[in-house]
Design an enzyme around this catalytic site. Sequence first.
Site, PDB file in Angstrom:
ATOM      1  N   SER A 117      -1.028  10.464  -4.892  1.00  0.00           N
ATOM      2  CA  SER A 117      -1.941   9.524  -4.212  1.00  0.00           C
ATOM      3  C   SER A 117      -1.488   9.390  -2.762  1.00  0.00           C
ATOM      4  O   SER A 117      -0.325   9.661  -2.440  1.00  0.00           O
ATOM      5  CB  SER A 117      -1.837   8.161  -4.914  1.00  0.00           C
TER       6      SER A 117
ATOM      7  N   TYR B  84       3.359   0.749  -7.842  1.00  0.00           N
ATOM      8  CA  TYR B  84       2.478   1.915  -8.002  1.00  0.00           C
ATOM      9  C   TYR B  84       2.933   3.018  -7.040  1.00  0.00           C
ATOM     10  O   TYR B  84       3.065   4.182  -7.424  1.00  0.00           O
ATOM     11  CB  TYR B  84       1.033   1.500  -7.723  1.00  0.00           C
TER      12      TYR B  84
END
Length: 238
Positions: free
Chosen positions: A142, A155
């Site tokens: 990501s 995250y």
Amino acid sequence: MQDITGKYAVITGGTRGIGLATAHALAEEDVNVAIIGRNADTLADAADSLRKHDVQIVALNGDVSRNEDVTRMLNEVKDAFPRIDILINNAGIMKHMPFLESSEDDLSEMMNVNLFGIYNMMHGVLPMMQEQGLGDVINISSMSGLKASSHSALYSATKYAVIGMTEGVMQEMRKHNIRVSYLTPSAVLTDLIGESSLKEESMTHPEDIADIIVSQLKLNPRTFIKTSQMWATNPIHK
Ligand SMILES: NC(=O)C1=CN([C@@H]2O[C@H](COP(=O)(O)OP(=O)(O)OC[C@H]3O[C@@H](n4cnc5c(N)ncnc54)[C@H](O)[C@@H]3O)[C@@H](O)[C@H]2O)C=CC1
Ligand SMILES: CC(=O)C(C)=O
């Protein structure tokens, strides 16, 4: 470019979002596809939607963070497919919260799926690819794996870790003609990010990521894109 017709792919988290869009895009290219999902009903629905393509579709029910599930699912794949040419490690979860309100459970839950899930899958599949002397592994990290932001510390930690692990494995696998790479998408219109402040049409869509994955897989096997960042061209706020 190489023809990927007839290849065999496994996609984790293939029941919705980027994973399902990638499954459709690969099946459209006549690639046989196995999808992995945790929920039996959504898995069955996703597999049914893929059966409009004239390729073999396999549905594997399990949790990638559990090594015993991965071993069982890969045995099911081996019964159905003669080999695995392509592994897309896409399954992931995200929780947003201020760091001081997070718990060890939040961290281990995300680490278990986002990092150990990929670890388990690569441990199971790479020996098969080494034996074949070819293969493609694409791990979905990501933009949060390159730059952390407020409320996404945990995250981000999992996605930075995906990049570190992928870089190392990539270096070990090149000599076996196995291309191991990672993608770093920014906001993509899926259930994972939920309500967004951006206009939907101006965001990257899961089908766009699927197009990038297919293009990369079609590159001549002597070359690969080690990593690529995907941005929305002109994200517009609502
Ligand atoms: N949507 C976004 O804006 C972005 C997403 N990503 C990453 O892309 C990947 C896919 O995300 P989306 O399609 O947006 O998410 P999504 O929530 O729409 O789909 C995630 C898929 O993973 C599956 N999954 C989750 N945990 C699993 C487990 N333990 N075992 C097996 N399957 C599991 C879900 O069932 C679902 O099929 C994730 O790794 C996510 O972190 C990266 C950058 C941006
Ligand atoms: C959800 C995610 O990984 C983003 C927005 O980078």
